[in-house]
Design an enzyme around this catalytic site. Structure first.
Site, PDB file in Angstrom:
ATOM      1  N   GLY A 177       0.799  -1.441   0.065  1.00  8.17           N
ATOM      2  CA  GLY A 177      -0.142  -0.136  -0.040  1.00  8.17           C
ATOM      3  C   GLY A 177       0.920   1.217   0.096  1.00  8.17           C
ATOM      4  O   GLY A 177       0.140   2.246   0.138  1.00  8.17           O
ATOM      5  N   ARG A 225      -3.296  13.778  -4.921  1.00  6.99           N
ATOM      6  CA  ARG A 225      -3.435  14.373  -6.404  1.00  6.99           C
ATOM      7  C   ARG A 225      -4.900  14.356  -6.490  1.00  6.99           C
ATOM      8  O   ARG A 225      -5.887  14.176  -5.741  1.00  6.99           O
ATOM      9  CB  ARG A 225      -2.845  13.233  -7.355  1.00  6.99           C
ATOM     10  CG  ARG A 225      -3.338  11.714  -6.887  1.00  6.99           C
ATOM     11  CD  ARG A 225      -2.696  10.860  -7.856  1.00  6.99           C
ATOM     12  NE  ARG A 225      -3.512   9.504  -7.899  1.00  6.99           N
ATOM     13  CZ  ARG A 225      -3.245   8.318  -8.755  1.00  6.99           C
ATOM     14  NH1 ARG A 225      -2.205   8.460  -9.642  1.00  6.99           N
ATOM     15  NH2 ARG A 225      -4.067   7.485  -8.688  1.00  6.99           N
ATOM     16  N   ASP A 260      -6.517  -0.230 -17.313  1.00  8.98           N
ATOM     17  CA  ASP A 260      -6.880   0.087 -16.112  1.00  8.98           C
ATOM     18  C   ASP A 260      -6.272   1.551 -15.869  1.00  8.98           C
ATOM     19  O   ASP A 260      -6.391   2.129 -14.918  1.00  8.98           O
ATOM     20  CB  ASP A 260      -6.435  -0.706 -14.942  1.00  8.98           C
ATOM     21  CG  ASP A 260      -4.980  -1.273 -15.165  1.00  8.98           C
ATOM     22  OD1 ASP A 260      -4.932  -1.851 -16.147  1.00  8.98           O
ATOM     23  OD2 ASP A 260      -4.129  -0.874 -14.156  1.00  8.98           O
TER      24      ASP A 260
END
Length: 585
Positions: A204, A261, A338
């Site tokens: 992660g 972001r 993706d």
């Protein structure tokens, strides 16, 4: 994710323990003003009264629609959430999002970079907020905005041509949506903020190396005029993160980092693919209707052909985006479905690269052994991805609509080539539409390929040199790219052809041509060696070159003294040829 009013923001998700509860125990959204956002990142001084957010309640139905309470008179859209709580890694069913809490980076934290443009012009924030510790916590996952229920998005995708199954946000957390004073709506997301249900075998996290590249390139692409996600901030930690950068068994210790972001939407082709692949056609329809309603407002929601129109819009904008990439020499590196936005913006910056010596086979990603995503293959890959988008839409189309969509797909090459030629004609200063313009462009690119001339600086130096100097063919050392190009035996032939085409432009002076061309041909792009130089310093807690690059790339078309001293417009150093980047991040 609905509009919540001027200068308002929204956080969305199911009710969490300890948060305010709706009367019926359903979904909620929290609305905040820009003043409130400022306050959350920079708390009030003693004696000041904090402003509480206005809370409106909505309830999620089983079909993913929302019923609003009287407190919220405008109906709000929502999408199905995963029924499994927490960050347990599992196969998610009948959901678009999963709730997932960020894992704060270990302190001490360093705010390595901030985009002042995003801070002021997107988030309506004063520069003073960056001086506060609360700001660093908010933009690194250590503190949530009041009412925020972070989400991870479920999607699938075709990776290197093959269906990869469930993917999803494996290290990203969507915090909510902010509507600024201009009425623009931006989805705010953390990257590198910890595990989610989609992390698979990952930890992660993101490292300094990849985060510096994402931060800088997001902003660089914006100022080049290429549709892109944006980056507000880069926060660096001392937290150790273990990586095998080139997948060769050489694991090294790096440091964790988080980028905050923003994008108008993070939905991608894979967002729809996963739903078709698993037969969740009702959820597919719900998501597609939501995307059209929220992001393609010119498409009437009651139009029976709205999905065909949607496909046509995505196809057109995708063709234009890839042509724009080509015009600045940008290779994305991982053009999987993706990573392809439904809104046709550039995002998910990984092993990208700006081409130096012109080479259609340029591959920035060392993980791409077969060169599937070379810069010259990007247009064809775009077509492949659009075919996969059409396959995802197919269950919702009638036979006539499918036929229409297939015809639209066949028009893609023409749309792409038309936009490509428009952009490259502008790079050469051409006006109007001459029949042989395309030949002049192709001729030049062939000379560049044969000589290995630098892509960015060849076009830039053509915009800086006078036509009389170009005709003479002798160039000062500062015009190094043109000097390389002039070594080709057919260089003078091309120059004569180029000058003939320019001479047909009536009432056009050399100064006007130079000014026109310098406005579309950048002097500076984020070359991999420049990013690497900044990364090496950042890993030693020196962020000066990150700052210099950020400043330089905000004005890529303007010559800048500091950038010239740093060699950003000079021949790349010899060590740049040995640089490698991979999907490891």
């Amino acid at each position: 994710m609905a509009h919540m009013g001027e200068r308002g923001g929204q956080a969305y998700g199911k009710r969490q323990n300890g948060s305010q509860q709706s009367p019926d125990g359903g979904m909620y959204s929290v609305e905040w003003s820009s003043d409130r956002l400022q306050e959350m990142m920079c708390p009030p001084l003693p004696g000041q009264v904090p402003v509480e957010p206005k809370v409106t309640w909505t309830r999620l139905t089983a079909q993913g629609a929302v019923e609003a309470s009287p407190a919220n008179k405008n109906s709000t859209d929502a999408l199905p959430l995963d029924e499994v709580d927490g960050n347990v890694i599992h196969t998610v069913k009948r959901s678009v999002f999963s709730e997932s809490q960020p894992s704060p980076l270990k302190e001490p934290l360093t705010l390595a970079a901030v985009s002042q443009d995003v801070l002021r012009n997107i988030l309506d924030l004063n520069e003073s907020v960056i001086q506060n510790e609360e700001f660093v916590r908010c933009v690194s996952g250590g503190k949530l905005f009041p009412g925020s229920v972070p989400l991870a998005h479920r999607y699938g995708g075709h990776q290197f041509g093959y269906w990869a199954g469930q993917l999803g946000d494996g290290r990203a957390h969507l915090l909510g949506e902010y509507t600024n004073r201009k009425g623009e709506r931006w989805e705010v997301q953390l990257k590198g903020s910890g595990k989610t249900p989609y992390s698979r075998s990952g930890d992660g996290r993101a490292v300094i190396r990849s985060s510096v590249r994402e931060f800088l390139c997001s902003e660089a692409m914006h100022f080049l005029g290429v549709p892109t996600s944006r980056a507000l901030s880069l926060v660096v930690s001392e937290e150790p993160v273990w990586r095998d950068p080139f997948y060769n068994g050489s694991v090294i210790k790096e440091r964790g980092a988080v980028v905050l972001r923003l994008a108008k939407s993070w939905f991608r082709i894979g967002s729809l693919e996963i739903l078709t692949r698993t037969g969740e056609l009702d959820v597919l329809r719900t998501l597609l209707d939501f995307v059209i309603k929220e992001h393609f407002k010119s498409i009437a929601t009651n139009d029976p052909d709205k999905y065909v129109v949607f496909f046509s819009r995505v196809l057109n904008e995708t063709a234009h985006l890839i042509a724009h990439w080509m015009s600045v020499g940008f290779a994305h590196g991982v053009c999987n479905t993706d990573n392809f936005s439904l809104l046709s913006i550039t995002f998910d910056y990984g092993p990208f690269g700006f081409m130096e010596s012109y080479d259609p086979n340029f591959v920035p990603n060392t993980s791409d052994d077969e060169g599937r995503y070379s810069i010259g293959a990007q247009a064809n890959v775009g077509l492949f991805n659009l075919q996969k988008l059409l396959e995802a839409l197919k269950p919702l189309l009638t036979s006539d609509q499918l036929s229409q969509s297939q015809q639209i797909l066949r028009e893609y090459p023409q749309i792409y080539h038309q936009r490509f030629h428009e952009l490259f004609k502008a790079k050469l200063g051409f006006l109007g539409n001459e029949e042989k313009d395309s030949y002049v462009i192709a001729f030049l690119l062939k000379l560049m390929e044969d000589t290995g001339a630098d892509f960015t600086m060849t076009f830039r130096q053509l915009s800086e040199v006078t036509l009389s100097r170009l005709q003479k063919g002798s160039f000062a050392p500062s015009l190094w790219a043109l000097s390389d190009l002039s070594s080709h035996k057919h260089f003078r032939d091309w120059v004569q052809l180029y000058l003939q085409h320019l001479s047909r432009i009536m009432s056009d002076s050399d100064e006007e041509r130079q000014h026109r061309m310098q406005g579309v041909n950048p002097r500076y792009v984020l070359r991999n060696w420049m990013a690497e130089s900044a990364i090496r310093k950042a890993e030693k807690n020196d962020y000066s070159e990150v700052t210099l690059l950020q400043k330089t790339l905000m004005e890529p078309f303007m010559e800048q003294e500091e950038a010239e001293r740093a060699g950003y417009a000079s021949k790349p150093p010899s060590w740049a040829q040995q640089l490698r980047v991979s999907c490891s991040s």
